[in-house]
Design an enzyme around this catalytic site. Structure first.
Site, PDB file in Angstrom:
ATOM      1  N   HIS A  78     -81.261   1.947 -10.894  1.00 56.90           N
ATOM      2  CA  HIS A  78     -80.272   1.209 -11.681  1.00 56.90           C
ATOM      3  C   HIS A  78     -80.937   0.401 -12.786  1.00 56.90           C
ATOM      4  CE1 HIS A  78     -76.960  -1.320 -12.904  1.00 56.90           C
ATOM      5  NE2 HIS A  78     -77.618  -2.397 -12.543  1.00 56.90           N
ATOM      6  N   ASP A 126     -77.088 -12.704  -6.843  1.00 60.01           N
ATOM      7  CA  ASP A 126     -77.020 -11.261  -7.048  1.00 60.01           C
ATOM      8  C   ASP A 126     -78.372 -10.777  -7.551  1.00 60.01           C
ATOM      9  OD1 ASP A 126     -75.637  -8.873  -6.948  1.00 60.01           O
ATOM     10  OD2 ASP A 126     -75.046  -8.996  -9.060  1.00 60.01           O
ATOM     11  N   ARG A 128     -68.929  -5.304 -19.340  1.00 61.86           N
ATOM     12  CA  ARG A 128     -70.210  -5.028 -20.014  1.00 61.86           C
ATOM     13  C   ARG A 128     -70.271  -5.587 -21.423  1.00 61.86           C
ATOM     14  NH1 ARG A 128     -73.180  -4.172 -15.649  1.00 61.86           N
ATOM     15  NH2 ARG A 128     -72.415  -2.425 -14.419  1.00 61.86           N
ATOM     16  N   GLU A 135     -73.793   3.448 -15.905  1.00 61.70           N
ATOM     17  CA  GLU A 135     -74.723   4.562 -15.713  1.00 61.70           C
ATOM     18  C   GLU A 135     -74.012   5.911 -15.668  1.00 61.70           C
ATOM     19  OE1 GLU A 135     -77.956   3.758 -12.629  1.00 61.70           O
ATOM     20  OE2 GLU A 135     -76.590   2.077 -12.353  1.00 61.70           O
ATOM     21  N   GLU A 174     -72.595  -2.422  -4.348  1.00 60.44           N
ATOM     22  CA  GLU A 174     -73.739  -3.148  -3.817  1.00 60.44           C
ATOM     23  C   GLU A 174     -73.617  -3.352  -2.311  1.00 60.44           C
ATOM     24  OE1 GLU A 174     -74.776  -6.736  -5.824  1.00 60.44           O
ATOM     25  OE2 GLU A 174     -74.150  -5.994  -7.800  1.00 60.44           O
ATOM     26  N   LYS A 222     -69.502 -11.600 -15.462  1.00 60.41           N
ATOM     27  CA  LYS A 222     -69.534 -11.356 -14.022  1.00 60.41           C
ATOM     28  C   LYS A 222     -68.658 -12.334 -13.242  1.00 60.41           C
ATOM     29  CE  LYS A 222     -73.364  -8.566 -13.817  1.00 60.41           C
ATOM     30  NZ  LYS A 222     -73.435  -7.288 -13.079  1.00 60.41           N
ATOM     31  N   THR A 280     -65.859 -11.153  -7.708  1.00 58.45           N
ATOM     32  CA  THR A 280     -66.783 -10.345  -6.919  1.00 58.45           C
ATOM     33  C   THR A 280     -66.068 -10.065  -5.598  1.00 58.45           C
ATOM     34  OG1 THR A 280     -68.657 -11.538  -7.877  1.00 58.45           O
ATOM     35  CG2 THR A 280     -69.084 -10.239  -5.891  1.00 58.45           C
ATOM     36  N   ASP A 314     -69.455  -5.907  -7.485  1.00 56.90           N
ATOM     37  CA  ASP A 314     -69.752  -6.935  -8.484  1.00 56.90           C
ATOM     38  C   ASP A 314     -69.118  -6.496  -9.811  1.00 56.90           C
ATOM     39  OD1 ASP A 314     -70.982  -9.054  -9.852  1.00 56.90           O
ATOM     40  OD2 ASP A 314     -72.693  -7.782 -10.363  1.00 56.90           O
ATOM     41  N   GLN A 354     -70.739  -9.381 -21.146  1.00 59.44           N
ATOM     42  CA  GLN A 354     -72.086  -9.601 -20.618  1.00 59.44           C
ATOM     43  C   GLN A 354     -73.167  -9.369 -21.675  1.00 59.44           C
ATOM     44  OE1 GLN A 354     -72.901  -7.006 -17.277  1.00 59.44           O
ATOM     45  NE2 GLN A 354     -75.035  -7.660 -17.102  1.00 59.44           N
ATOM     46  N   GLU A 413     -69.834  -2.498  -9.762  1.00 55.61           N
ATOM     47  CA  GLU A 413     -71.195  -2.305  -9.291  1.00 55.61           C
ATOM     48  C   GLU A 413     -71.132  -2.195  -7.772  1.00 55.61           C
ATOM     49  OE1 GLU A 413     -73.926  -5.276 -10.919  1.00 55.61           O
ATOM     50  OE2 GLU A 413     -74.042  -4.057 -12.740  1.00 55.61           O
TER      51      GLU A 413
END
Lengths: 400, 400
Positions: free
Chosen positions: B126, B119, B226, B347, B189, B242, B246, B222, B229, B187
């Site tokens: 970002h 990844d 948080r 975000e 992606e 993570k 996925t 993904d 992490q 996420e």
């Protein structure tokens, strides 16, 4: 390639302990067909699949496969049967002559398909030394280190068997600066080979079940390019500084063979959270030896590892991530408290500032092209004395 | 599970573009035997393997396999033949009625075996937003970010197909504090699915060959915890925050189908090193849409990605690490310059401080149990107009 059986181990004295009951996979032997499962036996290897098929051994359908994948998926009861039977067979070598293959005629191959490879950072001395070298004015350990078994996923596709040459990696060493790594290093680690059935998503493996997912142990060299790693790692950790190669020993020593090697873990302060505690929280008393071009440069003690194999398995699944047979967990570099017990050149040369003096008058901050690194280990044997876990060896080839 | 063909896409208007020529794998369909390779076709899926076998299609031995692994290994000439032939077939639907399986009767499965999953962190908006949120007083980007395509290896064994429910992970959220994540995020992606022959150790893939290793594109979510992490990531990057799941779309859109979607990359300052430059340094103009429980919350523009797919492939092999067919590269979260283009809740809610207001009067800093997240994307079609890349969808289930 190198099997690390006594005939070609660089330990090299007649007093060297024999490789314990272990399993590996070889190709060749002048016989047609795919690779086959073998066990070490003095100067030869034992064709375990053929022996099981013709002598009524357990699980011949698994032992006749071209690698250990089937056996890894079968779980501890099957592993116990196989290890028990194999130990009995090896104790009566006169009956095995028809099943021996000369070591010189075979080529070891990767003994199992690596599913995911996770490399931990489980040794306090290594983590603290790395912290002191990289951040001399900061705290040696990050604030999380004594709470969380820190680790990262490595590249499963570049795990190679002992004896595979390692080509010096190139990469970015800093802003606008790319070329062959100038700080190629080793990391002497214990690798835990996972098996048992794949676990279910969402269900953590508790400590009291964790070791039922560990088939056995390999010796592991997590080759590292320190300059590439240092520049790329913020904020997501190492990638190309590690992903070019990770070597493992040809022999997988089953956990059942290491029953006499369990030791209490080091004292912890603070205590880990309850999910990481229990009677299975024990370490393995492996004494490792790192040789550079045959010269002993370090003797890392795996008994010092702060986080134990059961804790790594339990932590890895604590978020519900399932395991697969063939997952490989690295302990992270094993380093002891003394200088001569450090498990990598980053520490041995203190970030390159104190090169290691060698018997031939030369010195090393990091590895040179042509260097050969061999990591061996011994452990207390069930029958008393010590057994060898074989070796993981690799030569450094120049960058392409 | 969800195929994301027009019949069940939440885009949901009659003007929604059709899914382009793509490949996936389904099980079921009331037919015995293993899973089969299919293509999207309106309200149904086309049994590609059966069609190729009986109508003289190219590579029937690869298209008749239970997943895309064989095709991924075959390389671009084979991919071109298959995509060209399939596009022709789909243009004449009246001749295909005997090969259609109703979408409701089939279950999508993972379309290929994920070898290694890497990844990346390829989007400047970002990376800079994450930096501002996590280190408000520091520089938004780490010093390496504009030099190195930063990335890390993720867990290949927990890549799941669209529609698979995601169980909220538990884990350590801070010192002495463990429990279900309170900051579960997505996420959005782009996933690049690699194929071609495995490459040789020690040999980097140059930019002009890089795209020959990319079979196609999936949409990728993904999932990220948080809080887990943030606590675990020093210094080796994310692991359990993570590794629980996925998700990827059921459809893989071949790169040859996206020939009209190439765009110039954003301006770079400083210029990347020469090994990362060349005519293949182009991005894909995918417009992504993130929906929470059916409500559009963001439209990330993949054309804004700073590092392009060829750069990711070339960088990943620049240390000599070989590729395998089935390697999956994630772009990292795609975020645009505007608030409504941000590709994750970290975000969108600015670290939880500005919860996202929803049409039903509720708001979200991060995901609640029961939430459903769907990511779709469209791209310029070769024939004009736009095509859909399907969807990647997942529901959040409570922690066990």
């Amino acid at each position: 390639m190198s099997l690390g059986s006594p005939v070609n181990r660089t330990v090299g004295t007649s007093a060297a302990p024999p490789v314990g009951t272990a399993l590996g996979v070889v190709a060749g032997a002048g016989r047609p067909g795919p690779s086959r499962i073998v066990a070490p036996m003095g100067d030869a290897v034992l064709d375990v699949g053929a022996l099981a098929a013709t002598r009524g051994g357990p699980h011949p359908e698994l032992l006749g496969l071209p690698n250990l994948d089937g056996l890894l998926g079968a779980g501890r009861p099957a592993w116990r049967e196989v290890v028990g039977w194999l130990s009995e067979q090896l104790a009566d070598p006169d009956r095995l002559s028809g099943y021996l293959l000369p070591t010189l005629g075979v080529v070891p191959v990767l003994p199992f398909t690596v599913a995911d490879y996770v490399d931990f950072f489980a040794c306090e001395q290594h983590a603290a030394n790395a912290g002191r070298i990289i951040r001399p004015s900061g705290e040696p350990l990050a604030p999380n280190w004594k709470h969380v078994p820190v680790g990262y996923h490595g590249r499963a596709g570049t795990v190679v068997v002992s004896g595979t040459p390692v080509i010096r990696p190139s990469g970015q060493r800093g802003p606008g600066d790319a070329g062959p790594s100038r700080a190629l290093d080793v990391e002497a680690e214990v690798g835990y080979v996972l098996g048992c059935s794949d676990t279910a998503p969402g269900r953590p493996v508790p400590m009291d079940e964790a070791l039922d997912h560990v088939f056995g142990v390999v010796l592991l060299n997590d080759w590292s390019a320190r300059d590439i790693q240092a520049w790329e790692s913020r904020p997501l950790g190492p990638l190309l500084g590690k992903s070019f190669a990770t070597s493992i020993s040809a022999w997988v020593t089953p956990l059942d063979e290491l029953a006499a090697a369990w030791v209490e873990p080091p004292p912890r302060d603070p205590q880990p959270l309850p999910y990481l505690l229990g009677p299975t929280d024990r370490g393995l008393d492996l004494t490792m030896e790192i040789r550079l071009n045959g010269e002993l440069v370090s003797t890392p003690p795996a008994a010092d590892l702060y986080w134990t194999p059961a804790q790594l398995v339990t932590h890895l699944t604590s978020n519900g991530a399932p395991l697969r047979a063939g997952d490989l967990l690295g302990s992270g570099t094993v380093s002891g408290a003394r200088r001569e017990q450090r498990g990598c050149f980053l520490e041995l040369s203190w970030g390159g500032s104190e090169p290691v003096a060698l018997a031939d008058g030369s010195s090393r901050a990091y590895l040179q092209d042509g260097d050969e690194v061999t990591i061996t280990a011994t452990a207390p044997a069930r029958s008393g004395g010590r057994l060898s876990l074989g070796e993981v060896k690799g030569n450094v080839l120049p960058a392409l």
